[in-house]
Design a protein around this motif. Structure first.
Motif, short mmCIF file in Angstrom:
data_model
loop_
_atom_site.label_atom_id
_atom_site.label_comp_id
_atom_site.label_asym_id
_atom_site.label_seq_id
_atom_site.Cartn_x
_atom_site.Cartn_y
_atom_site.Cartn_z
N CYS A 138 9.14 -9.45 2.65
CA CYS A 138 8.31 -8.92 3.73
C CYS A 138 6.86 -9.37 3.57
O CYS A 138 6.42 -9.70 2.47
CB CYS A 138 8.37 -7.40 3.76
N ASP A 139 6.11 -9.35 4.68
CA ASP A 139 4.67 -9.59 4.59
C ASP A 139 3.99 -8.44 3.87
O ASP A 139 3.01 -8.64 3.14
CB ASP A 139 4.07 -9.73 5.99
N ARG A 140 4.51 -7.25 4.11
CA ARG A 140 3.98 -6.06 3.45
C ARG A 140 5.10 -5.06 3.32
O ARG A 140 5.95 -4.95 4.20
CB ARG A 140 2.82 -5.47 4.25
N LEU A 200 -5.26 -11.43 -0.08
CA LEU A 200 -4.57 -12.32 -1.01
C LEU A 200 -3.66 -11.52 -1.95
O LEU A 200 -2.56 -11.99 -2.29
CB LEU A 200 -5.58 -13.13 -1.82
N MET A 201 -4.08 -10.34 -2.34
CA MET A 201 -3.24 -9.51 -3.19
C MET A 201 -1.94 -9.14 -2.49
O MET A 201 -0.87 -9.11 -3.11
CB MET A 201 -4.00 -8.25 -3.61
N LEU A 202 -2.01 -8.87 -1.18
CA LEU A 202 -0.81 -8.54 -0.42
C LEU A 202 0.12 -9.75 -0.31
O LEU A 202 1.34 -9.60 -0.30
CB LEU A 202 -1.17 -8.03 0.96
N PRO A 206 3.58 -7.98 -1.85
CA PRO A 206 3.60 -7.23 -0.58
C PRO A 206 3.64 -5.71 -0.76
O PRO A 206 3.26 -4.98 0.16
CB PRO A 206 4.89 -7.73 0.09
N GLN A 207 4.08 -5.23 -1.90
CA GLN A 207 4.16 -3.79 -2.12
C GLN A 207 2.87 -3.20 -2.66
O GLN A 207 2.78 -1.97 -2.85
CB GLN A 207 5.31 -3.44 -3.09
N PHE A 208 1.85 -4.04 -2.89
CA PHE A 208 0.60 -3.48 -3.42
C PHE A 208 -0.03 -2.55 -2.39
O PHE A 208 -0.17 -2.89 -1.22
CB PHE A 208 -0.40 -4.58 -3.78
#
Length: 254
Positions: A138-140, A200-202, A206-208
């Motif tokens: 996923c994207d997020r 960028l972290m995402l 994506p789970q951040f």
């Protein structure tokens, strides 16, 4: 994230009734609404089974359309197949910009990948037991557990006051992710714009989500890492009192 998600997308929400808790539907819908307009809301399950009985009332309250899918064969998940078929029909027949797949089942990994290949934004939502392959497809990805209210009312002699949730210890792997990301996009002086850091972290994980660690936003999380990060709040060149926030790894004293 700090103003990283623009709520101007038309989204299709597809919910797996077998793999998410119905008691959290209000919080789930409110969270997904932050990403855009929920133009299609469908939930899939065998509504003749007693274990999905709890969903019936909340579907009416949130205008979610139930899709009946009988379990034709023992051991086979017909709900997954119905969701996947509907997702592809929506992809080619409806004007949506993205999909919200609500499930803790790794069977939707390929679907998430396929939708992203078609240019769709894919937001996953499920419990922390969700397998890693679906999360990273996923994207997020948002864990349902963090959607529970963080502020509670406590009685005091002067009335009720909100109490903050207890902050958790930030895992070393998260600190490493933050440090590496800041280093990746920092300028010659080591400063990195916080909005770009979060984006960028995402992409990397994506789970951040700061809420996984007891913080509502990325800024206070970074501010808590006083031994690792320094923060610079700069006045915005435009009108108003908004500020641009930059982060830099603390330099070791000689």
């Amino acid at each position: 994230m700090d103003n990283q998600d623009k709520p101007d997308l038309n989204l299709a929400v597809l919910i797996d009734a077998d793999n998410v808790p119905y008691k959290m539907v209000k919080e789930m819908m409110e969270e997904l609404a932050k990403f855009g307009t929920l133009t299609i809301k469908r939930i899939y399950g065998d509504w003749t089974k007693p274990h999905v009985r709890g969903w019936k009332q909340v579907l009416l309250e949130h205008a979610i359309t139930p899709i009946q899918q009988y379990s034709y064969t023992t051991g086979k998940n017909a709900t997954d197949s119905a969701m996947i078929i509907d997702a592809m029909d929506i992809l080619y027949g409806s004007k949506v910009d993205g999909f919200c797949i609500v499930s803790s089942d790794s069977d939707f990994t390929r679907l998430a990948t396929r939708l992203r290949e078609s240019g769709m934004k894919v937001i996953g939502m499920g419990e922390k037991k969700t397998p890693e392959p679906f999360i990273v497809a996923c994207d997020r990805f948002i864990f349902i557990e963090i959607l529970k209210p963080h502020i509670k009312k406590e009685k005091t002699g002067t009335g009720s006051t909100p109490s903050r949730s207890k902050k958790e210890v930030i895992p070393s792997k998260i600190k490493q992710l933050i440090a590496e990301t800041i280093d990746d996009i920092s300028d010659d002086d080591g400063w990195a714009f916080l909005g770009e850091v979060g984006s960028l972290m995402l992409k990397k994980q994506p789970q951040f989500d700061p809420r996984n660690h007891g913080f509502n936003k990325l800024t206070p999380l970074l501010k808590s890492l006083t031994g690792l990060i320094e923060i610079d709040e700069r006045e915005s060149p435009g009108r108003g009192h908004s500020k641009h926030i930059y982060a830099r790894l603390k330099r070791k004293s000689k």
